[in-house]
Write a protein that holds these residues in place. Structure first.
Motif, PDB file in Angstrom:
ATOM      1  N   VAL A  29      -0.276   3.661  -2.552  1.00  0.00           N
ATOM      2  CA  VAL A  29      -1.785   4.300  -2.462  1.00  0.00           C
ATOM      3  C   VAL A  29      -1.459   5.215  -1.345  1.00  0.00           C
ATOM      4  CG1 VAL A  29      -4.114   3.916  -2.138  1.00  0.00           C
ATOM      5  CG2 VAL A  29      -2.494   2.295  -3.126  1.00  0.00           C
ATOM      6  N   ARG A  30      -0.616   5.008  -0.131  1.00  0.00           N
ATOM      7  CA  ARG A  30      -0.633   5.557   0.982  1.00  0.00           C
ATOM      8  C   ARG A  30      -0.096   7.325   0.646  1.00  0.00           C
ATOM      9  NH1 ARG A  30      -1.122   4.043   6.270  1.00  0.00           N
ATOM     10  NH2 ARG A  30      -1.227   1.652   6.395  1.00  0.00           N
ATOM     11  N   ARG A  48      -6.963   8.784  -2.671  1.00  0.00           N
ATOM     12  CA  ARG A  48      -6.609   7.508  -1.918  1.00  0.00           C
ATOM     13  C   ARG A  48      -8.193   6.853  -1.831  1.00  0.00           C
ATOM     14  NH1 ARG A  48      -4.297   7.576   3.864  1.00  0.00           N
ATOM     15  NH2 ARG A  48      -3.792   9.824   3.049  1.00  0.00           N
ATOM     16  N   GLU A  75     -10.658   3.115   3.915  1.00  0.00           N
ATOM     17  CA  GLU A  75      -9.911   3.813   2.805  1.00  0.00           C
ATOM     18  C   GLU A  75      -9.666   3.011   1.664  1.00  0.00           C
ATOM     19  OE1 GLU A  75      -6.808   5.769   4.939  1.00  0.00           O
ATOM     20  OE2 GLU A  75      -7.781   7.678   4.509  1.00  0.00           O
ATOM     21  N   ASP A 104       0.901  -1.131   0.047  1.00  0.00           N
ATOM     22  CA  ASP A 104       0.051   0.003  -0.102  1.00  0.00           C
ATOM     23  C   ASP A 104       0.878   1.290   0.021  1.00  0.00           C
ATOM     24  OD1 ASP A 104       1.095  -0.171   2.480  1.00  0.00           O
ATOM     25  OD2 ASP A 104      -0.740   0.010   3.441  1.00  0.00           O
ATOM     26  N   LEU A 164      -0.843   9.156  -1.740  1.00  0.00           N
ATOM     27  CA  LEU A 164      -2.046  10.056  -2.487  1.00  0.00           C
ATOM     28  C   LEU A 164      -2.548  10.845  -1.386  1.00  0.00           C
ATOM     29  CD1 LEU A 164      -3.430   7.324  -4.708  1.00  0.00           C
ATOM     30  CD2 LEU A 164      -1.853   9.044  -5.286  1.00  0.00           C
TER      31      LEU A 164
END
Lengths: 189, 466
Positions: free
Chosen positions: A74-75, A82, A156, A71, A77
């Motif tokens: 993605v983290r 996200r 999330e 992740d 963003l």
């Protein structure tokens, strides 16, 4: 949300499957050394239970945020993006389930037509393998639930669900005290 | 084209944050849907077969369950006390004892993160209290924990055995000497560092303490003997040994050590109790406890934790098998093998390529998945070049160890960060100096095949004599 008593059933079933597998293999060893005999169906049953464990448990893993992945990207963003990535990821997971459900339906229909039984157990194969539909069906329910949470900003993403799920668990633990130890994260890994 | 699509999808899904298992399975099924004539039904059949036709892989949930009981019970704590009694009095001894404890725990558990969690959660705090820098302690544990998959039993070795149809028992035998060698290397490095940094030593506790600690740890130490004896002595298959060890770990944790479960805080002998009365009371309570365990919440949570980890891992493995299946039907391993053979590499050059590819792959994927994808590609080339499959397996395992302490998917880093409450960057920096030792060790394992092959060959000879 899935009713509370069903959640207990899910956990008990998973634990029971693993215990049953362990005992079956142990019994096999005892039979071999203690009585120089064996039962053909034990091995087939154990392997079948292993498949049940994974297929029925995969959905439970989604709820618990147990599935691992990467992740890091993605983290980084911004929160809004996200969440978008989270929605896309869950939709792809649903696509995965959809394809497998379609495939399972074809497969089960085919073996039902042939009317084959398992090798050592007198059970029709389509019935024994029917767990495929149940397992992927449960996954769909969990992913839809997760999608709803992401849209409502309560989670999330598939992997980042972890902390959110813990928080949710903590809340659940407050409103039902009898699910003891839920908030304690046990075990290795 | 197909290959490109397959891997492009896999990486896109991984970066997007899909679980590894689903990323593998989805890219595989989409590739089949678009590029192949196989039906979806055949893909589903493959997945079901991956879950239900590999008896060797059944050992994985059993070893995980056994680890769960060993970590939740105080077995780790007792192994650590024994290790400190043996080696704590040397300079840097507490760190060396931690490595020894990791080695002992690795010999009863098949997983690296489990080893880090079980040993690290106790010793890192202990080392800091004794005056070690926290960074030093965390770095040692993150690295020593990787021994979990090198010292048998090992989950990663079971996966390799399933992927290549090499005997799991021979793989287990092959891992023992390299595991001991790596533990020794780490201890020597600690000793040197301790001399330079003037790290403390513990007081020599005496032979009495060693004997007492060994006696109290015997429940755990005996498991090493049972598992190894059963597998090496050809008494039981790895799967059967794993099931027995799970049952044994439950009995030891619940009935004898009584750290969890219905007998928690029940004394073996109360003050002023006659021996016969105590024996009778314990006997009855232990039989009762077996029944009570069914409803005990701690036992239930431990089984559930083991089940959760097993499910996650087996789900990854099944999907990785599906992915590997697509690779083979597209004849991709065949193509790559031909390309590499046409370069005319010598065995040692090929092994360099293997190491580089695996080190890179190890940064992005779960070890079991990498093994399942890479083994079918590397295996035929290695055979052609005269490299022993067992040796190749050990090289792959050591590479996976390194992958566990390098970001972004280094599982040991995650666990260490979880234990210390520090950030991932801090843990990475802590583990980095020790990475050099692992790389040197990788070079030794790669170019000294005898280290891996000595024991399995000895086993074959002994079987020949029988």
């Amino acid at each position: 949300m899935i009713p509370r008593f069903l959640r207990g059933v899910e956990e008990s079933l998973i634990a029971l499957l693993l215990v049953a597998m362990t005992l079956l293999v142990t019994i096999e060893v005892i039979l071999r050394y203690g009585f120089s005999s064996g039962l053909l169906w034990i091995q087939e049953l154990t392997l079948l239970l292993a498949a049940y464990l994974v297929l029925l448990g995969a959905a439970y893993g989604v709820k618990k945020g147990a599935h691992i992945g990467m992740d890091m990207a993605v983290r980084r963003l911004a929160p809004r993006w996200r969440r978008m990535a989270g929605v896309l990821a869950v939709l792809l997971c649903l696509l995965y389930c959809g394809l497998f459900i379609a495939g399972s339906w074809d497969y089960l229909a085919k073996i039902k037509r042939f009317g084959i039984e398992l090798e050592d157990l007198p059970v029709p194969q389509w019935l024994a393998h029917g767990v495929l539909l149940v397992g992927f069906g449960l996954l769909v329910i969990r992913f839809l639930e997760l999608l709803w949470k992401i849209i409502n900003k309560r989670a999330e993403g598939v992997l980042i669900a972890d902390e959110a799920a813990d928080a949710v668990d903590a809340v659940d633990a407050v409103d039902d005290v009898e699910t003891e130890g839920e908030s304690r994260k046990g075990g290795p890994e | 084209m197909t290959t490109l699509a397959l891997f492009a999808m896999l990486f896109a899904f991984l970066i997007l944050g899909l679980p590894v298992a689903i990323a593998l399975g989805l890219s595989a099924i989409l590739t089949i849907l678009f590029f192949s004539n196989d039906s979806l039904a055949s893909v589903v059949l493959k997945l079901f077969e991956a879950l239900s036709e590999h008896y060797t892989l059944l050992a994985i949930p059993f070893f995980i369950l056994s680890s769960a009981f060993l970590s939740s019970g105080g077995i780790a704590r007792r192994l650590i006390r024994f290790a400190i009694a043996v080696i704590g009095h040397v300079r840097g001894g507490l760190a060396m004892a931690s490595v020894l404890a990791c080695m002992l725990f690795a010999a009863v558990s098949g997983s690296s993160p489990a080893t880090v969690a079980a040993i690290g959660s106790i010793v890192i705090g202990g080392m800091v209290k004794a005056g070690y820098p926290e960074k030093f302690a965390a770095g040692v544990i993150a690295n020593a924990g990787t021994l979990g998959i090198l010292i048998p039993p090992s989950i990663v070795m079971l996966v390799y055995a399933a992927a290549t149809e090499v005997s799991a028992a021979r793989m287990f035998a092959a891992g023992l000497l390299p595991g001991l060698a790596m533990g020794l290397m780490l201890m020597i490095a600690i000793y040197v560092a301790a001399r330079i940094k003037r790290l403390p030593r513990q007081k020599w506790a005496g032979l009495g303490e060693i004997a007492d600690a060994a006696w109290r740890a015997s429940g755990g130490l005996l498991l090493v003997v049972i598992v190894m004896g059963a597998i090496y002595g050809d008494i039981a298959s790895p799967t059967e040994a794993a099931a027995i060890s799970a049952l044994y770990a439950f009995l030891v944790a619940v009935l004898f050590y009584r750290d969890i479960g219905p007998l928690k805080n029940v004394a073996w002998r109360q003050p002023d109790e006659a021996l016969a009365a105590a024996a009778l009371r314990n006997g009855v309570r232990m039989v009762l406890a077996l029944a009570q365990s069914g409803t005990d919440s701690e036992v239930r949570q431990t089984v559930l934790a083991g089940a959760k980890t097993s499910i996650m891992l087996l789900f990854v493995i099944a999907n990785a098998m599906l992915f590997a299946h697509v690779l083979t039907t597209e004849r991709i391993p065949h193509g790559i093998a031909e390309a590499i053979t046409s370069w005319g590499l010598s065995p040692w050059q090929f092994l360099i390529v293997v190491n580089i590819v695996l080190l890179i792959a190890g940064n992005f994927m779960e070890p079991s998945a990498i093994l399942l994808i890479m083994a079918p590609i590397l295996f035929p080339i290695a055979t052609q070049l005269g490299i022993d499959p067992i040796h190749l397996g050990i090289i792959m395992v050591v590479n996976m160890e390194i992958g566990m302490i390098t970001p972004p998917v280094g599982l040991n880093l995650f666990v260490t960060a979880g234990i210390t409450g520090r950030s991932m960057t801090w843990v990475m920096a802590a583990a980095l100096p020790w990475l050099a030792i692992l790389l040197i060790f990788l070079a030794i394992v790669t170019y000294v095949p005898q280290l891996s092959l000595f024991l399995p060959e000895l086993m074959d000879q002994m079987r020949g004599i029988k």
